[in-house]
Design a protein around this motif. Structure first.
Motif, PDB file in Angstrom:
ATOM      1  N   GLY A   1       0.828  -1.210   0.000  1.00 49.36           N
ATOM      2  CA  GLY A   1       0.000   0.000   0.000  1.00 49.36           C
ATOM      3  C   GLY A   1       0.856   1.250   0.000  1.00 49.36           C
ATOM      4  O   GLY A   1       1.959   1.263   0.534  1.00 49.36           O
ATOM      5  N   GLN A   2       0.360   2.312  -0.618  1.00 42.89           N
ATOM      6  CA  GLN A   2       1.115   3.559  -0.700  1.00 42.89           C
ATOM      7  C   GLN A   2       0.204   4.764  -0.541  1.00 42.89           C
ATOM      8  O   GLN A   2      -0.979   4.720  -0.850  1.00 42.89           O
ATOM      9  CB  GLN A   2       1.810   3.690  -2.060  1.00 42.89           C
ATOM     10  N   VAL A   3       0.792   5.852  -0.038  1.00 42.75           N
ATOM     11  CA  VAL A   3       0.182   7.170  -0.106  1.00 42.75           C
ATOM     12  C   VAL A   3       1.104   8.006  -0.976  1.00 42.75           C
ATOM     13  O   VAL A   3       2.309   8.073  -0.739  1.00 42.75           O
ATOM     14  CB  VAL A   3       0.025   7.806   1.272  1.00 42.75           C
ATOM     15  N   LYS A   4       0.556   8.612  -2.017  1.00 43.30           N
ATOM     16  CA  LYS A   4       1.380   9.290  -3.018  1.00 43.30           C
ATOM     17  C   LYS A   4       1.007  10.765  -3.111  1.00 43.30           C
ATOM     18  O   LYS A   4      -0.142  11.115  -3.333  1.00 43.30           O
ATOM     19  CB  LYS A   4       1.168   8.597  -4.372  1.00 43.30           C
ATOM     20  N   PHE A   5       1.995  11.641  -2.933  1.00 43.70           N
ATOM     21  CA  PHE A   5       1.798  13.082  -3.045  1.00 43.70           C
ATOM     22  C   PHE A   5       2.283  13.530  -4.424  1.00 43.70           C
ATOM     23  O   PHE A   5       3.455  13.360  -4.749  1.00 43.70           O
ATOM     24  CB  PHE A   5       2.620  13.817  -1.989  1.00 43.70           C
ATOM     25  N   THR A   6       1.402  14.116  -5.222  1.00 43.53           N
ATOM     26  CA  THR A   6       1.819  14.629  -6.525  1.00 43.53           C
ATOM     27  C   THR A   6       1.404  16.079  -6.750  1.00 43.53           C
ATOM     28  O   THR A   6       1.848  16.702  -7.700  1.00 43.53           O
ATOM     29  CB  THR A   6       1.251  13.763  -7.676  1.00 43.53           C
ATOM     30  N   GLY A   7       0.551  16.632  -5.898  1.00 42.84           N
ATOM     31  CA  GLY A   7       0.143  18.028  -6.020  1.00 42.84           C
ATOM     32  C   GLY A   7       0.862  18.888  -5.000  1.00 42.84           C
ATOM     33  O   GLY A   7       0.890  18.553  -3.813  1.00 42.84           O
ATOM     34  N   SER A   8       1.485  19.986  -5.436  1.00 36.53           N
ATOM     35  CA  SER A   8       2.200  20.851  -4.509  1.00 36.53           C
ATOM     36  C   SER A   8       1.252  21.368  -3.434  1.00 36.53           C
ATOM     37  O   SER A   8       0.151  21.822  -3.726  1.00 36.53           O
ATOM     38  CB  SER A   8       2.844  22.024  -5.249  1.00 36.53           C
ATOM     39  N   GLY A   9       1.675  21.251  -2.187  1.00 36.94           N
ATOM     40  CA  GLY A   9       0.838  21.691  -1.075  1.00 36.94           C
ATOM     41  C   GLY A   9      -0.173  20.667  -0.627  1.00 36.94           C
ATOM     42  O   GLY A   9      -0.933  20.922   0.319  1.00 36.94           O
ATOM     43  N   ALA A  10      -0.238  19.499  -1.282  1.00 33.91           N
ATOM     44  CA  ALA A  10      -1.165  18.453  -0.854  1.00 33.91           C
ATOM     45  C   ALA A  10      -0.856  18.048   0.574  1.00 33.91           C
ATOM     46  O   ALA A  10       0.296  17.930   0.969  1.00 33.91           O
ATOM     47  CB  ALA A  10      -1.063  17.247  -1.781  1.00 33.91           C
ATOM     48  N   GLU A  11      -1.912  17.820   1.376  1.00 33.45           N
ATOM     49  CA  GLU A  11      -1.735  17.536   2.791  1.00 33.45           C
ATOM     50  C   GLU A  11      -2.472  16.265   3.189  1.00 33.45           C
ATOM     51  O   GLU A  11      -3.536  15.954   2.669  1.00 33.45           O
ATOM     52  CB  GLU A  11      -2.284  18.676   3.654  1.00 33.45           C
ATOM     53  N   LEU A  12      -1.890  15.554   4.135  1.00 34.72           N
ATOM     54  CA  LEU A  12      -2.544  14.407   4.761  1.00 34.72           C
ATOM     55  C   LEU A  12      -2.502  14.625   6.260  1.00 34.72           C
ATOM     56  O   LEU A  12      -1.417  14.700   6.853  1.00 34.72           O
ATOM     57  CB  LEU A  12      -1.832  13.104   4.391  1.00 34.72           C
ATOM     58  N   LEU A  13      -3.672  14.761   6.878  1.00 30.97           N
ATOM     59  CA  LEU A  13      -3.775  14.971   8.320  1.00 30.97           C
ATOM     60  C   LEU A  13      -4.204  13.649   8.957  1.00 30.97           C
ATOM     61  O   LEU A  13      -5.292  13.147   8.685  1.00 30.97           O
ATOM     62  CB  LEU A  13      -4.794  16.069   8.629  1.00 30.97           C
ATOM     63  N   ILE A  14      -3.326  13.085   9.776  1.00 28.65           N
ATOM     64  CA  ILE A  14      -3.588  11.787  10.401  1.00 28.65           C
ATOM     65  C   ILE A  14      -3.980  12.015  11.854  1.00 28.65           C
ATOM     66  O   ILE A  14      -3.175  12.445  12.677  1.00 28.65           O
ATOM     67  CB  ILE A  14      -2.348  10.881  10.311  1.00 28.65           C
ATOM     68  N   GLN A  15      -5.252  11.733  12.179  1.00 28.98           N
ATOM     69  CA  GLN A  15      -5.759  11.932  13.533  1.00 28.98           C
ATOM     70  C   GLN A  15      -5.799  10.584  14.242  1.00 28.98           C
ATOM     71  O   GLN A  15      -6.835   9.953  14.362  1.00 28.98           O
ATOM     72  CB  GLN A  15      -7.151  12.568  13.472  1.00 28.98           C
ATOM     73  N   ASP A  16      -4.645  10.146  14.687  1.00 28.74           N
ATOM     74  CA  ASP A  16      -4.525   8.787  15.219  1.00 28.74           C
ATOM     75  C   ASP A  16      -3.529   8.789  16.361  1.00 28.74           C
ATOM     76  O   ASP A  16      -2.334   8.937  16.153  1.00 28.74           O
ATOM     77  CB  ASP A  16      -4.067   7.843  14.101  1.00 28.74           C
TER      78      ASP A  16
END
Length: 209
Positions: free
Chosen positions: A64-79
């Motif tokens: 599995g992967q999380v892939k960033f390709t857009g400048s400024g793209a964000e992933l907020l992990i509430q864990d």
């Protein structure tokens, strides 16, 4: 599954691919995926510039992967089952990006409970999309940290230290601002001189110790 706009998708199993934003130019509001499990060979791809995906928990199975390709793209992990080091390890081993000018920075935004990963410039300590005085101040306050340093302290290369390599990265990107990720403004001579003097002062202080 492609999401291009605000959405609340609840718990989601990504067995193939979840695409946030139809293309890198699409501005996307917060997308809440609830608990997200990226199954084998599945992928969460964040393409929208400055769009944010919020997950309550994130589980990456083998492949599995999380892939960033857009400048400024964000992933907020509430864990809160993660530590900051867990997130840093996750970024280092599983989160990938394809923009050579940008890197993924991570910071703890709610102590040991909420973490933000963002595709931005080296030197953007506070992950606001700009490299400027606040970032230099963060680095200066943590200068000469030799272990356990994090991105928001000024460790931009992930070696756990705040030192000359990090100051150099910040200087090279001084004045850069998202979402114009393809452009890296060259610092003005006066600014470069100021950064150089700051670096020399830090090095002298380090030698005196």
């Amino acid at each position: 599954l492609t999401v291009n706009g605000s959405a609340d998708m609840g718990d989601l199993l990504a067995a193939v691919q979840v695409l946030i934003g139809a293309d890198a130019a699409a501005a996307v509001s917060t997308v809440d995926t609830g608990a997200l499990e990226i199954a084998g060979n599945g992928m969460l791809e964040l393409k929208a510039q400055n769009g944010q995906s919020v997950v309550e928990s994130l589980l990456l199975a083998a492949g599995g992967q999380v892939k960033f390709t857009g400048s400024g793209a964000e992933l907020l992990i509430q864990d809160d089952s993660y530590s900051e080091q867990d997130i840093l390890d996750l970024v280092g081993t599983n989160l990938v990006e394809e923009n050579a000018e940008l890197v993924i920075g991570v910071k703890d935004v709610v102590q040991d409970a909420e973490y933000l990963a963002k595709l931005t410039y080296q030197g953007d300590a506070n992950l606001d999309g700009e490299v400027e005085l606040l970032d230099l101040t963060a680095l200066a306050l943590n200068w000469d940290t030799t272990e356990d340093a994090t991105w928001d302290m000024g460790d931009f290369n992930g070696d756990g230290q705040v030192e000359l390599l990090d100051l150099t990265a910040l200087a090279l990107n001084w004045g850069s601002e998202l979402p114009t990720g393809s452009i890296q403004p060259i610092p003005e001579p006066a600014t470069m001189s100021l950064l150089a003097l700051g670096g020399l002062a830090m090095l002298r202080r380090r030698r005196r110790k």
